[in-house]
Scaffold this motif. Structure first.
Motif, mmCIF file in Angstrom:
data_model
loop_
_atom_site.group_PDB
_atom_site.id
_atom_site.type_symbol
_atom_site.label_atom_id
_atom_site.label_comp_id
_atom_site.label_asym_id
_atom_site.label_seq_id
_atom_site.Cartn_x
_atom_site.Cartn_y
_atom_site.Cartn_z
ATOM 1 N N PHE A 1 0.835 -1.186 0.000
ATOM 2 C CA PHE A 1 0.000 0.000 0.000
ATOM 3 C C PHE A 1 0.877 1.245 0.000
ATOM 4 C CE2 PHE A 1 -3.390 -2.808 1.101
ATOM 5 C CZ PHE A 1 -4.546 -2.160 0.725
ATOM 6 N N GLU B 1 -9.353 7.230 -1.058
ATOM 7 C CA GLU B 1 -10.224 6.167 -0.569
ATOM 8 C C GLU B 1 -11.661 6.549 -0.882
ATOM 9 O OE1 GLU B 1 -9.283 4.488 3.380
ATOM 10 O OE2 GLU B 1 -7.567 5.875 3.353
ATOM 11 N N ARG C 1 -16.037 4.982 -1.148
ATOM 12 C CA ARG C 1 -17.018 3.916 -0.951
ATOM 13 C C ARG C 1 -18.387 4.389 -1.440
ATOM 14 N NH1 ARG C 1 -18.313 3.542 5.593
ATOM 15 N NH2 ARG C 1 -18.965 5.726 5.897
ATOM 16 N N SER D 1 -11.700 -4.975 -5.995
ATOM 17 C CA SER D 1 -12.575 -3.957 -5.415
ATOM 18 C C SER D 1 -13.523 -4.554 -4.383
ATOM 19 C CB SER D 1 -13.393 -3.264 -6.504
ATOM 20 O OG SER D 1 -12.573 -2.507 -7.352
ATOM 21 N N ARG D 2 -13.835 -3.754 -3.367
ATOM 22 C CA ARG D 2 -14.793 -4.150 -2.329
ATOM 23 C C ARG D 2 -16.170 -3.577 -2.648
ATOM 24 N NH1 ARG D 2 -10.220 -2.169 1.294
ATOM 25 N NH2 ARG D 2 -8.914 -4.022 1.559
ATOM 26 N N ASN E 1 -12.625 1.488 -0.397
ATOM 27 C CA ASN E 1 -11.627 1.035 -1.357
ATOM 28 C C ASN E 1 -10.474 2.022 -1.393
ATOM 29 O OD1 ASN E 1 -12.675 -1.385 -3.110
ATOM 30 N ND2 ASN E 1 -14.445 -0.055 -2.794
ATOM 31 N N HIS E 2 -9.293 1.514 -1.652
ATOM 32 C CA HIS E 2 -8.076 2.336 -1.719
ATOM 33 C C HIS E 2 -7.546 2.323 -3.146
ATOM 34 C CE1 HIS E 2 -3.725 3.100 -1.450
ATOM 35 N NE2 HIS E 2 -3.966 3.731 -0.314
ATOM 36 N N ASN F 1 -6.672 -1.377 -3.820
ATOM 37 C CA ASN F 1 -6.458 -2.076 -2.548
ATOM 38 C C ASN F 1 -5.111 -2.788 -2.500
ATOM 39 O OD1 ASN F 1 -8.990 -1.260 -1.458
ATOM 40 N ND2 ASN F 1 -9.994 -2.861 -2.639
#
Length: 228
Positions: free
Chosen positions: A19, A76, A78, A168-169, A175-176, A191
């Motif tokens: 990261f 970040e 979402r 991806s979430r 998410n990053h 991520n």
């Protein structure tokens, strides 16, 4: 006893991804004073406790006050509802924003897309068409009049760089994204894992824009570092 090859494979799969968190020399945080409205309403973009909330309405963008050429960016994000749609545009020139009306997006830029995993089902239900021309894991592509040669794997029409990994979430989860843009080349890490990109972008200088596209989305920890 686990065979050596199986053990090595298992360790490789479980190895933590790297990261880049946007800290260190040259990095700076972008806050409310670093952005300017373009074609939204007064309540389209709202800052609270370091988090930027986008209502999604009307469709449009908000831009940085500064133009960038070579840079790194961390953000970040979402989605707050299923099937959410948003993204970051890089290298958007003045002429793409000067007379942009509400419910329209710039005709220039390289989009780093942010889609919720529920978007495909919603698209296919709404349109009656197959949603095979996009993914929900970090597509990169040229918008409108901009140019980009996307890295493989490619979308069916060859215009998008499809992600090599699905990282991806989903809705409600942060998410990053780490974006690196140098000399017309753009690469995206989702991520912690590199997934997509492209080269030969034109133009390759302009604003960074955050996208409002119909659904509420939040952003935080927006950081950039200019590169030579």
């Amino acid at each position: 006893m686990v065979p050596a090859l199986s053990l090595q494979s298992s360790l490789a799969q479980e190895a933590p991804r790297a990261f880049i968190d946007g800290t260190g020399p040259g990095w700076r945080t972008l806050g409310e004073n670093d952005f300017a409205g373009v074609n939204g309403n007064p309540d389209t973009w709202t800052w609270k406790d370091g988090v930027l909330l986008c209502s999604g309405k009307p469709i449009g963008v908000m831009r940085t006050r500064q133009r960038f050429t070579n840079f790194e960016m961390v953000v970040e994000w979402r989605h707050l509802r299923p099937a959410g749609n948003s993204g970051v545009f890089a290298w958007v020139p003045d002429e793409a924003l000067a007379r942009l009306k509400p419910d329209a997006l710039p005709e220039y830029g390289i989009e780093v897309q942010m889609l919720d995993h529920g978007y495909r089902d919603e698209y296919e239900k709404r349109s009656g068409k197959k949603g095979d021309w996009f993914t929900t894991n970090g597509d990169i592509f040229a918008v409108g009049k901009s140019k980009l040669t996307p890295f493989p794997p490619l979308s069916p029409d060859g215009s998008r760089s499809f992600p090599r990994k699905d990282l991806s979430r989903g809705v409600g989860e942060w998410n990053h994204y780490y974006v690196r843009a140098i000399n017309g080349e753009v690469r995206l890490w989702v991520n912690g894992g590199e997934v997509s990109g492209g080269s030969g972008a034109e133009p390759r200088t302009g604003y960074l824009c955050l996208e409002s596209e119909g659904s509420p989305v939040e952003f935080k920890n927006i950081r950039v570092r200019e590169l030579p």
